[in-house]
Design a protein around this motif. Sequence first.
Motif, PDB file in Angstrom:
ATOM      1  N   UNK A 140      37.165  39.848  45.724  1.00 41.05           N
ATOM      2  CA  UNK A 140      36.382  39.139  46.742  1.00 41.05           C
ATOM      3  C   UNK A 140      37.289  38.267  47.599  1.00 41.05           C
ATOM      4  N   UNK A 141      38.179  37.504  46.968  1.00 45.32           N
ATOM      5  CA  UNK A 141      39.047  36.612  47.739  1.00 45.32           C
ATOM      6  C   UNK A 141      39.961  37.397  48.669  1.00 45.32           C
ATOM      7  N   UNK A 142      40.560  38.477  48.155  1.00 49.03           N
ATOM      8  CA  UNK A 142      41.421  39.297  49.011  1.00 49.03           C
ATOM      9  C   UNK A 142      40.632  39.878  50.183  1.00 49.03           C
ATOM     10  N   UNK A 143      39.418  40.311  49.907  1.00 51.85           N
ATOM     11  CA  UNK A 143      38.536  40.879  50.932  1.00 51.85           C
ATOM     12  C   UNK A 143      38.233  39.850  52.021  1.00 51.85           C
ATOM     13  N   UNK A 144      37.882  38.633  51.612  1.00 50.41           N
ATOM     14  CA  UNK A 144      37.481  37.603  52.573  1.00 50.41           C
ATOM     15  C   UNK A 144      38.656  37.022  53.347  1.00 50.41           C
ATOM     16  N   UNK A 145      39.812  36.893  52.713  1.00 49.89           N
ATOM     17  CA  UNK A 145      40.905  36.160  53.348  1.00 49.89           C
ATOM     18  C   UNK A 145      42.091  37.024  53.753  1.00 49.89           C
ATOM     19  N   UNK A 146      42.355  38.115  53.034  1.00 45.48           N
ATOM     20  CA  UNK A 146      43.599  38.844  53.270  1.00 45.48           C
ATOM     21  C   UNK A 146      43.417  40.167  54.014  1.00 45.48           C
ATOM     22  N   UNK A 147      42.242  40.765  53.922  1.00 48.67           N
ATOM     23  CA  UNK A 147      42.075  42.082  54.567  1.00 48.67           C
ATOM     24  C   UNK A 147      40.994  42.094  55.643  1.00 48.67           C
ATOM     25  N   UNK A 174      31.118  45.933  54.718  1.00 50.06           N
ATOM     26  CA  UNK A 174      31.736  46.282  56.006  1.00 50.06           C
ATOM     27  C   UNK A 174      31.134  47.541  56.624  1.00 50.06           C
ATOM     28  N   UNK A 175      31.191  47.594  57.960  1.00 55.13           N
ATOM     29  CA  UNK A 175      30.687  48.740  58.707  1.00 55.13           C
ATOM     30  C   UNK A 175      31.866  49.610  59.142  1.00 55.13           C
ATOM     31  N   UNK A 176      31.607  50.889  59.258  1.00 55.81           N
ATOM     32  CA  UNK A 176      32.605  51.788  59.830  1.00 55.81           C
ATOM     33  C   UNK A 176      32.271  52.041  61.296  1.00 55.81           C
ATOM     34  N   UNK A 177      33.269  51.984  62.146  1.00 52.57           N
ATOM     35  CA  UNK A 177      33.080  52.242  63.573  1.00 52.57           C
ATOM     36  C   UNK A 177      34.056  53.331  64.019  1.00 52.57           C
ATOM     37  N   UNK A 178      33.859  53.797  65.243  1.00 53.18           N
ATOM     38  CA  UNK A 178      34.738  54.832  65.791  1.00 53.18           C
ATOM     39  C   UNK A 178      36.167  54.329  65.961  1.00 53.18           C
ATOM     40  N   UNK A 179      36.330  52.993  66.043  1.00 53.30           N
ATOM     41  CA  UNK A 179      37.658  52.422  66.256  1.00 53.30           C
ATOM     42  C   UNK A 179      38.480  52.380  64.970  1.00 53.30           C
ATOM     43  N   UNK A 180      37.834  52.521  63.810  1.00 52.15           N
ATOM     44  CA  UNK A 180      38.551  52.457  62.540  1.00 52.15           C
ATOM     45  C   UNK A 180      39.451  53.673  62.351  1.00 52.15           C
ATOM     46  N   UNK A 181      40.683  53.426  61.887  1.00 52.53           N
ATOM     47  CA  UNK A 181      41.559  54.547  61.567  1.00 52.53           C
ATOM     48  C   UNK A 181      41.317  54.961  60.113  1.00 52.53           C
ATOM     49  N   UNK A 182      42.059  55.963  59.658  1.00 56.84           N
ATOM     50  CA  UNK A 182      41.843  56.485  58.304  1.00 56.84           C
ATOM     51  C   UNK A 182      42.083  55.429  57.238  1.00 56.84           C
ATOM     52  N   UNK A 183      43.097  54.591  57.452  1.00 58.28           N
ATOM     53  CA  UNK A 183      43.411  53.544  56.474  1.00 58.28           C
ATOM     54  C   UNK A 183      42.269  52.538  56.358  1.00 58.28           C
ATOM     55  N   UNK A 184      41.732  52.105  57.512  1.00 52.42           N
ATOM     56  CA  UNK A 184      40.628  51.142  57.500  1.00 52.42           C
ATOM     57  C   UNK A 184      39.371  51.749  56.885  1.00 52.42           C
ATOM     58  N   UNK A 185      39.104  53.014  57.201  1.00 52.35           N
ATOM     59  CA  UNK A 185      37.939  53.696  56.638  1.00 52.35           C
ATOM     60  C   UNK A 185      38.044  53.795  55.122  1.00 52.35           C
ATOM     61  N   UNK A 186      39.232  54.138  54.632  1.00 59.13           N
ATOM     62  CA  UNK A 186      39.448  54.245  53.187  1.00 59.13           C
ATOM     63  C   UNK A 186      39.304  52.885  52.510  1.00 59.13           C
ATOM     64  N   UNK A 187      39.824  51.831  53.161  1.00 59.76           N
ATOM     65  CA  UNK A 187      39.717  50.479  52.605  1.00 59.76           C
ATOM     66  C   UNK A 187      38.258  50.040  52.525  1.00 59.76           C
TER      67      UNK A 187
END
Length: 314
Positions: free
Chosen positions: A268-275, A206-219
């Motif tokens: 991997x499954x959680x990454x692809x389908x749940x998050x 995954x890429x980090x963008x300016x739109x990502x919040x702290x939670x998304x960046x940490x994930x």
Amino acid sequence: MTEEIRADSYVGFDSITNQIEHKLLKRGFQFNVMVVGQTGLGKSTLVNTIFASHLIDSKGRFASDEPVRQTTEIQALSHVIVENGVKLRLNIVDTPGYGDQVNNDNCWDPIVKYIKDQHSAYLRKELTAMRDRFIQDTRIHCCLYFINPTGHSLRAIDITVMKKLSEVVNVVPVIAKSDSLTFDEREAFKQKIREELIYHNIRLYPFDTDENDEEETALNESIRNIIPFAVVGSERQVIIDGRPVRGRKNRWGVVNVEDSTHCEFMHLRNFLTRTHLQDLIETTALIHYEAFRSKQLLALKEGVNARPAADRPQ
């Protein structure tokens, strides 16, 4: 500057999220996955395991008298999966013949061309005067790249192909059949791969963008610390502690596919389908497709400007 005002009484526009959800559920969702890797690495089995459905038949070249494919073929399969009222249209694009030759020069060309062709088809539909309200999306949202569990380092072809693919699609590398490695070998192999990816400047999802919040960046950071996912796939049920689980049995014991202490399939499954499923779709549109679209429209504009004034459209 816009001032935020709280309504004095309930108006009801907060129900817009329910309205959007209802429309989206009615329409369903589209997700397109490509699998790339040598024959025999368990690509079909892993995809079937991820989506808990028999979606692809294992048709690898196992018979000694079966001819070797001379080129990389592209095979697309479509399925509709329904879970708790959510309809997912799933396109799985397989690449039989990839990496199976003695000389694998340019074996990635058909794969890159296929991905670009889907962008091109979407752009043509976008630019038509009477375009469909909802354009059928065949753009590849995620490419699972299967790495041979050698335990040493990436092959030259792995580096070249991941670099080529990362320019046009979201690449997610996985170490196939990771139960062939000990835990120490697996961790050393993963670390070596991460170092090689950085050294060769291969930018993976995954890429980090300016739109990502702290939670998304940490994930995203936690995901990057796991990549490449060391996985094991299995459609078979084995009995562990009196209950059936998907796993692989060998003379040393049983590998429980869904036990995160055995392998990283669940991650991997959680990454692809749940998050990250929706983010994979959005990243395809906003980064990869947008880059392709801009390049094509600039080339079109330059082509028009290069024509004599009398031949230009008015």
